[in-house]
Design a protein around this motif. Structure first.
Motif, mmCIF file in Angstrom:
data_model
loop_
_atom_site.group_PDB
_atom_site.id
_atom_site.type_symbol
_atom_site.label_atom_id
_atom_site.label_comp_id
_atom_site.label_asym_id
_atom_site.label_seq_id
_atom_site.Cartn_x
_atom_site.Cartn_y
_atom_site.Cartn_z
ATOM 1 N N LEU A 1 0.760 -0.962 -0.005
ATOM 2 C CA LEU A 1 -0.069 -0.057 -0.153
ATOM 3 C C LEU A 1 0.787 1.064 0.035
ATOM 4 N N PHE A 2 1.642 1.356 0.899
ATOM 5 C CA PHE A 2 2.682 2.475 0.853
ATOM 6 C C PHE A 2 3.680 2.605 -0.284
ATOM 7 N N GLN A 3 4.052 1.457 -0.660
ATOM 8 C CA GLN A 3 4.883 1.616 -1.810
ATOM 9 C C GLN A 3 4.213 2.383 -3.167
ATOM 10 N N THR A 4 3.001 1.812 -3.305
ATOM 11 C CA THR A 4 1.984 2.375 -4.300
ATOM 12 C C THR A 4 1.792 3.933 -3.968
ATOM 13 N N ASP B 1 14.128 6.110 -3.121
ATOM 14 C CA ASP B 1 13.384 5.111 -3.764
ATOM 15 C C ASP B 1 12.565 4.145 -3.214
ATOM 16 N N THR B 2 11.330 4.154 -3.792
ATOM 17 C CA THR B 2 10.204 3.361 -3.144
ATOM 18 C C THR B 2 10.550 1.780 -3.269
ATOM 19 N N ASP B 3 11.426 1.512 -3.985
ATOM 20 C CA ASP B 3 11.790 -0.011 -3.914
ATOM 21 C C ASP B 3 13.263 -0.425 -3.213
ATOM 22 N N SER B 4 13.589 0.634 -2.602
ATOM 23 C CA SER B 4 14.941 0.718 -2.005
ATOM 24 C C SER B 4 14.853 -0.191 -0.603
ATOM 25 N N GLN B 5 15.936 -1.110 -0.193
ATOM 26 C CA GLN B 5 15.767 -1.877 1.040
ATOM 27 C C GLN B 5 15.780 -0.832 2.275
ATOM 28 N N GLU B 6 16.753 0.360 1.791
ATOM 29 C CA GLU B 6 16.716 1.615 3.129
ATOM 30 C C GLU B 6 15.135 1.775 3.379
ATOM 31 N N LEU B 7 14.229 2.073 2.512
ATOM 32 C CA LEU B 7 12.897 2.465 3.036
ATOM 33 C C LEU B 7 12.230 1.050 3.396
ATOM 34 N N LEU B 8 12.424 0.040 2.637
ATOM 35 C CA LEU B 8 11.401 -1.136 3.015
ATOM 36 C C LEU B 8 11.835 -1.698 4.160
ATOM 37 N N THR B 9 13.088 -1.543 4.757
ATOM 38 C CA THR B 9 13.332 -2.336 6.064
ATOM 39 C C THR B 9 13.559 -1.050 7.103
#
Length: 194
Positions: free
Chosen positions: A66-69, A88-96
């Motif tokens: 949801l948040f990535q989108t 970057d919405t696909d970066s590990q920095e964000l996603l983790t």
């Protein structure tokens, strides 16, 4: 500590007890919105949500998608949730990121709480959505962001349910989100009045 947007959503929606609910100081018509939704629509939404709730780590999984989108479709939303606009919405920095995962979980918990109120506590839900809307004005949320959030919910649900997310279920979600967000937008409009 989560950013104010998520904590406000969470704390406001968790006030299910009418004796603990403090409506905004402005008088807002609390005409119930979900009465307009028919039984089939509500059934599609609640049944599909129950399927999602059975998935392992559903809050994190659905919230992340949801948040990535949301962030891809509305980069300015990143800032509202305390992230740099250029991340970057696909970066590990964000996603983790703990902050990102906390926001993801809070938003899904908020959605879960709201959906649990669709039947028995619909009038209170309307009041809460109005109050949430008025509070979101100070965070910089704009009415035009709601359709983007609606799209993000559809993407997340479709990803979670795959072929079980039928056209009928999608339409039910769109209709329900529209009604809920309409009350938030009404609350925002009232909060902006002098």
């Amino acid at each position: 500590q989560p950013h104010n947007v998520s904590s406000t959503i969470s704390s406001t929606l968790c006030k299910k007890d009418p004796t603990n609910f403090s409506p905004t100081s402005k008088t807002i018509s609390t005409e119930t919105m979900v009465r307009e939704l028919n039984y089939t629509t509500i059934s599609h939404v609640l049944d599909s949500w129950e399927e999602v709730r059975r998935l392992k780590s559903f809050e994190e999984t659905v919230g992340t998608i949801l948040f990535q989108t949301l962030f891809k479709k509305s980069p300015q939303a990143k800032v509202l949730f305390g992230f740099p606009i250029d991340i970057d919405t696909d970066s590990q920095e964000l996603l983790t990121s703990k902050r990102f995962l906390m926001h993801a979980a809070y938003l899904v918990q908020m959605l879960d709480t709201a959906l649990n109120m669709v039947g028995p506590d619909i009038e209170l839900l309307t009041e809460i959505m109005l109050e949430l809307g008025s509070k979101h004005v100070r965070y910089g949320v704009k009415p035009e962001m709601f359709p983007i959030m609606g799209e993000a919910i559809i993407v997340a649900m479709s990803s979670a349910l795959k072929e079980r997310f039928t056209d009928d279920v999608e339409e039910a979600w769109k209709e329900t989100f529209h009604e809920l967000s309409t009350d938030m937008i009404r609350g925002m409009a009232e909060a902006r009045k002098p």
